[in-house]
Design a protein around this motif. Structure first.
Motif, PDB file in Angstrom:
ATOM      1  N   ASN A   1       0.794  -1.379   0.068  1.00  0.00           N
ATOM      2  CA  ASN A   1      -0.034  -0.115  -0.094  1.00  0.00           C
ATOM      3  C   ASN A   1       0.737   1.430   0.137  1.00  0.00           C
ATOM      4  N   LEU A   2       2.061   1.258   0.569  1.00  0.00           N
ATOM      5  CA  LEU A   2       2.830   2.457   0.590  1.00  0.00           C
ATOM      6  C   LEU A   2       3.622   2.740  -0.833  1.00  0.00           C
ATOM      7  N   VAL A   3       3.530   1.372  -1.532  1.00  0.00           N
ATOM      8  CA  VAL A   3       4.011   1.500  -3.067  1.00  0.00           C
ATOM      9  C   VAL A   3       2.937   2.252  -3.850  1.00  0.00           C
ATOM     10  N   LEU A   4       1.834   1.751  -3.501  1.00  0.00           N
ATOM     11  CA  LEU A   4       0.622   2.174  -4.471  1.00  0.00           C
ATOM     12  C   LEU A   4       0.414   3.856  -4.178  1.00  0.00           C
ATOM     13  N   GLY A   5       0.373   4.038  -2.665  1.00  0.00           N
ATOM     14  CA  GLY A   5      -0.093   5.238  -2.269  1.00  0.00           C
ATOM     15  C   GLY A   5      -1.294   4.828  -1.205  1.00  0.00           C
ATOM     16  N   LEU A   6      -1.417   5.396  -0.047  1.00  0.00           N
ATOM     17  CA  LEU A   6      -2.732   5.050   0.857  1.00  0.00           C
ATOM     18  C   LEU A   6      -3.932   6.005   0.206  1.00  0.00           C
ATOM     19  N   PRO A   7      -5.008   5.154   0.406  1.00  0.00           N
ATOM     20  CA  PRO A   7      -6.433   5.766   0.235  1.00  0.00           C
ATOM     21  C   PRO A   7      -6.700   6.752   1.013  1.00  0.00           C
ATOM     22  N   LEU A   8      -6.181   8.165   0.743  1.00  0.00           N
ATOM     23  CA  LEU A   8      -6.367   9.182   1.683  1.00  0.00           C
ATOM     24  C   LEU A   8      -6.903  10.477   0.968  1.00  0.00           C
ATOM     25  N   ASP A   9      -8.038  11.100   1.429  1.00  0.00           N
ATOM     26  CA  ASP A   9      -8.542  12.378   0.874  1.00  0.00           C
ATOM     27  C   ASP A   9      -7.747  13.438   0.820  1.00  0.00           C
ATOM     28  N   ALA A  10      -7.933  14.646   0.316  1.00  0.00           N
ATOM     29  CA  ALA A  10      -7.267  15.706   0.327  1.00  0.00           C
ATOM     30  C   ALA A  10      -7.000  16.382   1.845  1.00  0.00           C
ATOM     31  N   ALA A  11      -7.733  16.099   2.684  1.00  0.00           N
ATOM     32  CA  ALA A  11      -7.518  16.529   4.000  1.00  0.00           C
ATOM     33  C   ALA A  11      -6.415  15.375   4.840  1.00  0.00           C
ATOM     34  N   GLY A  12      -6.172  14.302   4.072  1.00  0.00           N
ATOM     35  CA  GLY A  12      -5.435  13.206   4.884  1.00  0.00           C
ATOM     36  C   GLY A  12      -6.043  12.373   5.667  1.00  0.00           C
ATOM     37  N   LYS A  13      -7.188  12.173   5.187  1.00  0.00           N
ATOM     38  CA  LYS A  13      -8.311  11.176   6.137  1.00  0.00           C
ATOM     39  C   LYS A  13      -8.769   9.960   5.010  1.00  0.00           C
ATOM     40  N   PRO A  14      -8.906   8.815   5.864  1.00  0.00           N
ATOM     41  CA  PRO A  14      -9.209   7.680   4.923  1.00  0.00           C
ATOM     42  C   PRO A  14     -10.377   7.905   3.901  1.00  0.00           C
ATOM     43  N   ALA A  15     -10.109   7.558   2.728  1.00  0.00           N
ATOM     44  CA  ALA A  15     -11.150   7.713   1.861  1.00  0.00           C
ATOM     45  C   ALA A  15     -11.634   6.408   1.127  1.00  0.00           C
TER      46      ALA A  15
ATOM     47  N   LEU B   1       4.942  10.380   1.418  1.00  0.00           N
ATOM     48  CA  LEU B   1       3.897   9.555   1.638  1.00  0.00           C
ATOM     49  C   LEU B   1       2.894  10.393   0.377  1.00  0.00           C
ATOM     50  N   VAL B   2       2.142   9.440  -0.328  1.00  0.00           N
ATOM     51  CA  VAL B   2       1.126   9.868  -1.380  1.00  0.00           C
ATOM     52  C   VAL B   2       0.041   9.242  -1.145  1.00  0.00           C
ATOM     53  N   SER B   3      -1.107   9.969  -1.659  1.00  0.00           N
ATOM     54  CA  SER B   3      -2.338   9.044  -1.747  1.00  0.00           C
ATOM     55  C   SER B   3      -2.644   8.667  -3.127  1.00  0.00           C
ATOM     56  N   SER B   4      -3.315   7.369  -3.115  1.00  0.00           N
ATOM     57  CA  SER B   4      -3.746   6.704  -4.529  1.00  0.00           C
ATOM     58  C   SER B   4      -5.064   7.262  -5.046  1.00  0.00           C
ATOM     59  N   VAL B   5      -5.871   8.193  -4.099  1.00  0.00           N
ATOM     60  CA  VAL B   5      -6.959   9.032  -4.632  1.00  0.00           C
ATOM     61  C   VAL B   5      -6.482   9.944  -5.360  1.00  0.00           C
ATOM     62  N   ASP B   6      -7.111  10.355  -6.561  1.00  0.00           N
ATOM     63  CA  ASP B   6      -7.084  11.382  -7.417  1.00  0.00           C
ATOM     64  C   ASP B   6      -7.283  12.879  -6.425  1.00  0.00           C
ATOM     65  N   GLY B   7      -6.004  13.658  -6.754  1.00  0.00           N
ATOM     66  CA  GLY B   7      -6.379  14.875  -5.868  1.00  0.00           C
ATOM     67  C   GLY B   7      -6.410  14.662  -4.456  1.00  0.00           C
ATOM     68  N   GLY B   8      -5.596  13.522  -4.038  1.00  0.00           N
ATOM     69  CA  GLY B   8      -5.639  13.239  -2.690  1.00  0.00           C
ATOM     70  C   GLY B   8      -4.451  13.677  -1.915  1.00  0.00           C
ATOM     71  N   PHE B   9      -4.043  13.359  -0.796  1.00  0.00           N
ATOM     72  CA  PHE B   9      -3.133  13.860   0.257  1.00  0.00           C
ATOM     73  C   PHE B   9      -1.607  13.465  -0.078  1.00  0.00           C
ATOM     74  N   SER B  10      -0.775  14.300   0.240  1.00  0.00           N
ATOM     75  CA  SER B  10       0.835  14.192  -0.182  1.00  0.00           C
ATOM     76  C   SER B  10       1.339  14.701   0.826  1.00  0.00           C
ATOM     77  N   LEU B  11       2.610  14.026   1.359  1.00  0.00           N
ATOM     78  CA  LEU B  11       3.544  14.485   2.381  1.00  0.00           C
ATOM     79  C   LEU B  11       4.916  14.467   2.312  1.00  0.00           C
ATOM     80  N   SER B  12       5.571  15.731   2.066  1.00  0.00           N
ATOM     81  CA  SER B  12       6.961  15.585   1.912  1.00  0.00           C
ATOM     82  C   SER B  12       7.528  15.249   3.066  1.00  0.00           C
ATOM     83  N   LEU B  13       9.273  14.963   2.815  1.00  0.00           N
ATOM     84  CA  LEU B  13       9.955  14.570   4.034  1.00  0.00           C
ATOM     85  C   LEU B  13       9.833  15.942   4.838  1.00  0.00           C
ATOM     86  N   THR B  14      10.134  17.015   4.368  1.00  0.00           N
ATOM     87  CA  THR B  14       9.977  18.210   5.153  1.00  0.00           C
ATOM     88  C   THR B  14       8.895  18.288   6.147  1.00  0.00           C
TER      89      THR B  14
END
Length: 330
Positions: free
Chosen positions: A133-147, A271-284
């Motif tokens: 799932n980390l490879v594909l991207g987690l199913p998180l919405d734009a707010a970082g909540k499960p979608a 971290l990135v999301s598998s949902v279009d327009g979903g959540f992403s998080l950089s290392l910083t």
């Protein structure tokens, strides 16, 4: 500083997979290798001295995740809630069953043996599904909540990784037993390890090919892929030549290589999301403050030295095969 701690997290996690992977491999193969109680005790005794020391690497990795990347752990655990829950259940079941199985010499041990095997299988599959799932991207919405559906984490690609980790850990466990188990188990462990080479290779080929289509990986993941295929090739050659210690080192490297792949797949994103327009998080964004990282840096060197020293001393004191005179921890 952030990259340094990302590397530390990867090092500790990879160390856990490289060392604890054979614990779960032995657990999965326990019923296959021996049918009698004496044999099973000696098989478990092979990893007995290393068991708790191996688990320390996971504790240290989780500590670094919480301390250095506090904005990452919550998103990861919420996005992969079900795999994390099954992983914890597998770990608790396996660890408790290993330590409780032989406490009463006059008690029946069939249920404990089953718990060890089931716990090892659940742990291996859960780790694979989690990393898939980390490879594909987690199913998180734009707010970082499960979608979406909570079962979305059990996608076909994630289940492929679950099956793949069963093959990797079982291969590692068989190679370990060829080195540490009583001599009468060596030929059997070698045969099992050779039989597991094909499933491990199939997992690598399909996971890399499918992942290239499904993800937007950067070229930074290429060293991890080369390392995995190279380690598998060395393991195959070593097993055929009867060089079991070399095979064990190669399979340990093979089990650790997915951690390197996940950690470098989308740098500088953590971290990135598998949902279009979903959540992403950089290392910083995932990291704690610079001041806190600087403070943690004072704790890091002695902690790493202590962990490595305990592991080295344990291996040095138990570098021979289990025999009739060996103290069986479990």
């Amino acid at each position: 500083m952030v990259i340094l701690w990302w590397c530390v997290l990867g090092f500790l996690t990879a160390g856990y997979f490289a060392l604890a992977g054979y614990d779960y491999g032995v657990g999965m193969l326990l019923g296959r290798l021996s049918r009698d109680e004496a044999g099973r005790r000696r098989v478990l005794g092979a990893f007995g001295p290393f068991f708790l020391a191996n688990e320390v690497w996971l504790v240290a990795a989780v500590g670094v995740l919480f301390g250095a990347f506090p904005h990452l752990e919550g998103k990861v655990f919420s996005g992969a809630y079900l795999p994390v829950v099954t992983l914890l259940l597998g770990l608790v079941t396996f660890t408790a069953a290993v330590q409780l199985r032989s406490r009463r010499p006059d008690a029946g041990r069939g249920a404990w043996t089953l718990a060890i095997t089931v716990g090892a299988w659940v742990t291996a599959v859960s780790w694979g599904v989690f990393l898939g799932n980390l490879v594909l991207g987690l199913p998180l919405d734009a707010a970082g909540k499960p979608a979406g559906d909570v079962l979305a984490v059990f996608s076909p690609y994630a289940l492929l990784w679950g099956a793949g980790f069963v093959a990797l850990f079982a291969l590692q466990g068989a190679a370990f037993l060829a080195v540490r188990a009583p001599a009468e188990f060596t030929a059997r462990a070698n045969r099992i390890a050779k039989a597991l080479l094909a499933p491990a290779l199939a997992f690598l080929v399909v996971a890399v090919g499918w992942g290239a289509v499904e993800t937007t990986a950067s070229w930074s993941v290429l060293p991890a892929i080369v390392l995995a295929f190279g380690a598998l090739g060395v393991a195959a050659a070593a097993l055929r030549a009867g060089r079991h210690k070399a095979a064990l080192v190669a399979t340990m490297t093979l089990s650790a290589s997915p951690v390197l792949a996940v950690g470098t797949l989308r740098l500088p994103d953590a971290l990135v999301s598998s949902v279009d327009g979903g959540f992403s998080l950089s290392l910083t964004e995932a990291a704690t403050s610079t001041e806190m990282l600087s403070l943690l840096t004072f704790v890091l060197p002695p902690a790493l030295v202590a962990i490595a020293a305990v592991q080295w001393v344990t291996w040095r004191r138990h570098d021979t095969r289990v025999d009739q005179r060996s103290l069986l921890h479990f």
